[in-house]
Design a protein around this motif. Structure first.
Motif, PDB file in Angstrom:
ATOM      1  N   CYS A   1     -16.124  -9.849 -47.492  1.00  0.00           N
ATOM      2  CA  CYS A   1     -16.445 -10.705 -48.617  1.00  0.00           C
ATOM      3  C   CYS A   1     -16.794 -10.091 -49.996  1.00  0.00           C
ATOM      4  N   LEU A   2     -17.386  -8.967 -50.078  1.00  0.00           N
ATOM      5  CA  LEU A   2     -17.835  -8.293 -51.138  1.00  0.00           C
ATOM      6  C   LEU A   2     -16.755  -7.495 -51.576  1.00  0.00           C
TER       7      LEU A   2
ATOM      8  N   GLU B   1     -18.811  -7.280 -45.768  1.00  0.00           N
ATOM      9  CA  GLU B   1     -18.490  -6.388 -46.550  1.00  0.00           C
ATOM     10  C   GLU B   1     -16.956  -6.751 -46.822  1.00  0.00           C
TER      11      GLU B   1
ATOM     12  N   ASP C   1     -14.908  -9.561 -54.029  1.00  0.00           N
ATOM     13  CA  ASP C   1     -15.834  -9.977 -55.109  1.00  0.00           C
ATOM     14  C   ASP C   1     -16.220 -11.446 -55.138  1.00  0.00           C
TER      15      ASP C   1
END
Length: 181
Positions: A168-169, A166, A172
């Protein structure tokens, strides 16, 4: 038809010396239309670029120093990597990052090489091809210093948990998964 592109091919590794062309043929037969050859050291980055240049419609390559080889990093490595990176066949900086699981290079050397390669990617406007193994906190701390200026990033070696995913996301990163086969 879906175009398959393998973005992390260690095709220039010595284990493929006897069947490299056969590997490429089998990949094509399986539907892989393009490959990005991974640079893991200065020497391997050079070799990958030379091989990719033989067939640029099918191949691109990266130029980078993997954390396993970070102890080889110095100012000359940065100069050499910059020279390699401007070749038309090179499409990204990496494979770079941190690997605290294996620690083949000392952690301070890994952090230095990682930050320098991220800086080079920013300077050249290149995406990065990333590696992270059991180094989540340091990895994100260093990456976050550069992430806003990087055009794109893919985390090819991902071994973290859902919370790390999460995080990392949120910045982006495109994520690749290893170790699940």
């Amino acid at each position: 038809m879906i175009e398959l592109v393998d973005i992390g091919v260690n095709l220039t590794h010595t284990r493929f010396n006897n069947d490299r062309d056969d590997v490429v043929k089998r990949a094509a037969a399986a539907g892989v239309t393009k490959m990005v050859l991974t640079g893991t050291s200065i020497t391997e980055s050079e070799t990958a670029a030379l091989y990719a240049a033989q067939n640029p419609p099918k191949f691109r390559s990266t130029a980078g120093v993997h954390p396993h080889y970070a102890s080889e990093w110095d100012t000359q490595a940065l100069v050499r990597l910059r020279e390699l990176a401007i070749r038309p066949v090179i499409g990204a900086i990496g494979e770079t990052g941190l690997d605290y699981n294996r620690d083949f290079s000392p952690r301070p050397a890994q952090r230095t090489a990682f930050a320098a390669q991220l800086g080079l990617a920013v300077e050249l406007g290149y995406p990065v091809f990333l590696h992270q193994r059991e180094a989540e906190t340091d990895f994100l701390a260093i990456l976050n210093e550069y992430r806003a200026e990087l055009p794109n990033a893919v985390l090819h070696c991902f071994t973290g948990d859902r919370a790390f995913l999460e995080r990392c996301l949120e910045i982006d990163l495109a994520i690749g998964v290893t170790g699940w086969l």
